[in-house]
Design a protein around this motif. Structure first.
Motif, short mmCIF file in Angstrom:
data_model
loop_
_atom_site.label_atom_id
_atom_site.label_comp_id
_atom_site.label_asym_id
_atom_site.label_seq_id
_atom_site.Cartn_x
_atom_site.Cartn_y
_atom_site.Cartn_z
N GLY A 60 0.82 -1.20 0.00
CA GLY A 60 0.00 0.00 0.00
C GLY A 60 0.85 1.25 0.00
N TRP A 61 0.25 2.36 -0.39
CA TRP A 61 0.93 3.65 -0.35
C TRP A 61 -0.10 4.75 -0.15
CZ3 TRP A 61 0.28 0.57 -4.58
CH2 TRP A 61 -0.44 1.09 -5.67
N GLY A 62 0.38 5.92 0.31
CA GLY A 62 -0.52 7.05 0.55
C GLY A 62 -0.55 7.43 2.01
N ARG A 63 -1.73 7.68 2.53
CA ARG A 63 -1.90 8.18 3.89
C ARG A 63 -1.72 7.06 4.91
NH1 ARG A 63 -6.89 12.12 5.77
NH2 ARG A 63 -6.24 12.39 7.94
N ASN A 64 -1.11 7.42 6.06
CA ASN A 64 -0.83 6.41 7.08
C ASN A 64 -1.07 6.92 8.49
OD1 ASN A 64 0.08 3.77 7.80
ND2 ASN A 64 2.03 4.63 8.44
N ASP A 65 -1.98 7.89 8.65
CA ASP A 65 -2.18 8.47 9.98
C ASP A 65 -3.00 7.58 10.91
OD1 ASP A 65 -4.38 8.91 8.30
OD2 ASP A 65 -5.07 10.59 9.54
N LYS A 66 -3.68 6.56 10.38
CA LYS A 66 -4.46 5.64 11.20
C LYS A 66 -3.87 4.23 11.19
CE LYS A 66 -7.88 8.53 12.18
NZ LYS A 66 -7.46 9.69 11.39
N GLY A 67 -2.65 4.08 10.68
CA GLY A 67 -2.06 2.76 10.59
C GLY A 67 -2.52 1.99 9.36
#
Length: 473
Positions: A60-67
């Motif tokens: 995966g790639w992109g946003r990671n603010d929630k794990g």
């Protein structure tokens, strides 16, 4: 509604707010591309994208603010990852989904796993303890209702298999408008369940016999082997479809923290979740819809602001083989003969009629043909445009292309009629805000649209022609 180059100056702030990820890497040469792992499925939202390889592994790639991309070993929990990150699953995946704040993987052994935001994990919990605490916090004036509250909570728990959100919603329903007005806001917050903990580690969703998993913007829906549906996540807009969304103005709907039955959905073969509504295809070629209907996107009456949170038939659609729910808000269905129907809002030129909406906000509850689209195998609808995958693997696209996201060499304005795109031999497409990913039959990944790994916030950095990407870390 239309876009122009001047309005694109607003995009950096918009993109930061939407937390769009970055492109994976720079264009690669043909030999390097051939060495990349074969990709069999993409799953993406505006925030996070996942790719399933033929060996069952997921990146995966992109946003990671929630794990969403797993545990982050770097200091400060870097909120975005431009390069592919392996997702540590306890087995080989056969299908994936992205809810933006959550990732989902259906394994070959039939188990379903979720990770990311707590509300979307589907792991639920007992409702009784939270309801008892809520009653205690309401004060002496409401203690006389405690027995009734607990009884209703227990009933809700049995009916919804431990759905904490539904039980809390029933508690709120006991309070009169007078009691609500006299109760401090801090006490009213006790009506809602406490936030569920996020998990960067995939955890098992307590469901068996799942055939397919779908997710988008805070809602997940599992298609079961028997053709019924289970849903969980945010009840806003009524997309969970269990009839338990709060319809009183100014009040929020509690989430469904455990999978619940989607009322009246049977014989389902495919689902599509939009920003505010859901479409479900039945095995008889008819289509069900539920959610918000302010622009006729449900294709049924009544047209109103409040959610229609149980499924009912779309009027005028039959012989459908695939459905797609868009964000602005629009709905589409591919018919058996390869023709395409559309209904809802035309504000992003989704109707493909050759005419501009020009900000008039036109919409139509009645499904109409999209001119010029024949032999469609499936259609993908984003908030800016739509792309039809034809049976020969070619593409037709229409809608907004301000950032080159249709890949036709154009970075501004709209394409008002379905137009042939450059890519061929395509088997899967993900359309996001200002960007498009596509998988070709050879398993290669292609990209067109806004941003690169160094300057993804800039509206002036974009690829108006398809470029190949590598999923090598």
């Amino acid at each position: 509604m239309s876009f122009n180059p001047a309005r694109k100056l607003l995009l950096p702030a918009v993109l930061r707010g939407l937390a769009l990820g970055a492109i994976l890497t720079l264009p690669v040469t043909a030999p390097a591309l051939a060495q990349s792992p074969r990709i069999v499925q993409l799953a993406g939202s505006m925030e996070t994208t996942f790719a399933l390889r033929e060996d069952g592994s997921v990146v995966g790639w992109g946003r990671n603010d929630k794990g969403q991309l797993g545990p982050d070993p770097t200091p400060g929990n870097v909120p975005h990852k431009a390069r592919p990150t392996p997702i540590a699953l306890p087995g080989r995946a056969r299908q994936i989904a992205s809810g933006g704040d959550n990732g989902y993987a259906l394994l070959e052994d039939g188990r379903l796993f979720a990770w990311g935001k707590g509300e979307g994990l589907g792991t639920g919990g007992s409702a009784g303890g939270v309801v008892r605490q809520a009653v205690a916090d309401r004060g002496a004036g409401l203690r006389r209702a405690a027995g009734q509250v607990q009884s209703m909570a227990d009933e809700a728990q049995r009916a919804s298999r431990g759905d904490l959100g539904a039980a809390a919603s029933l508690l709120g329903g006991l309070l009169s408008r007078k009691e609500r007005a006299a109760t401090p806001k801090a006490a009213l917050s006790a009506n809602l369940p406490p936030p569920a903990a996020d998990s960067a580690v995939p955890i098992e969703v307590p469901l068996r016999d799942v055939k397919q998993i779908y997710a988008y913007k805070g809602v997940a829906i599992a298609l079961m082997q028997d053709g019924t549906l289970r849903a969980w996540g945010s009840r806003s807009a009524g997309r969970v479809g269990d009839g338990k969304a709060v319809k009183r103005w100014g009040e929020s709907s509690p989430p469904a923290l455990s999978p619940v039955v989607v009322t009246g959905a049977e014989g389902i073969t495919q689902v599509s979740i939009g920003d505010k509504h859901v479409l479900a295809l039945r095995n008889d070629g008819r289509v069900l819809s539920w959610g918000l209907n302010a622009r006729g996107q449900l294709g049924r009456q009544p047209v109103q602001e409040q959610a229609l949170d149980t499924p009912d038939l779309v009027e005028g659609v039959s012989d459908a083989v695939q459905v797609a729910a868009g964000d602005y808000p629009v709905s589409m269905a591919v018919r058996h003969d390869g023709s395409l129907l559309v209904w809802g809002s035309s504000s992003m030129a989704h109707f493909g009629s050759g005419e501009a909406d020009n900000g008039r906000g036109e919409w139509d509850i009645h499904p109409r043909p999209v001119p010029g689209v024949r032999s469609a195998a499936r259609v993908v609808v984003g908030n800016l445009n739509a792309i039809a995958i034809l049976r020969d693997g070619s593409l037709m696209g229409w809608g907004n292309t301000d950032w080159g996201n249709l890949g036709i060499g154009k970075k501004t304005g709209f394409v008002y009629s379905p137009t042939r795109l450059a890519l061929r031999d395509v088997v899967d497409v993900v359309v996001q805000f200002g960007r498009t990913y596509a998988i070709k039959r050879d398993g290669s990944l292609w990209y067109m649209g806004v941003g690169d790994k160094e300057d993804w916030q800039s509206p002036h950095t974009s690829n108006a022609s398809p470029i190949p990407l590598s999923l090598q870390p």
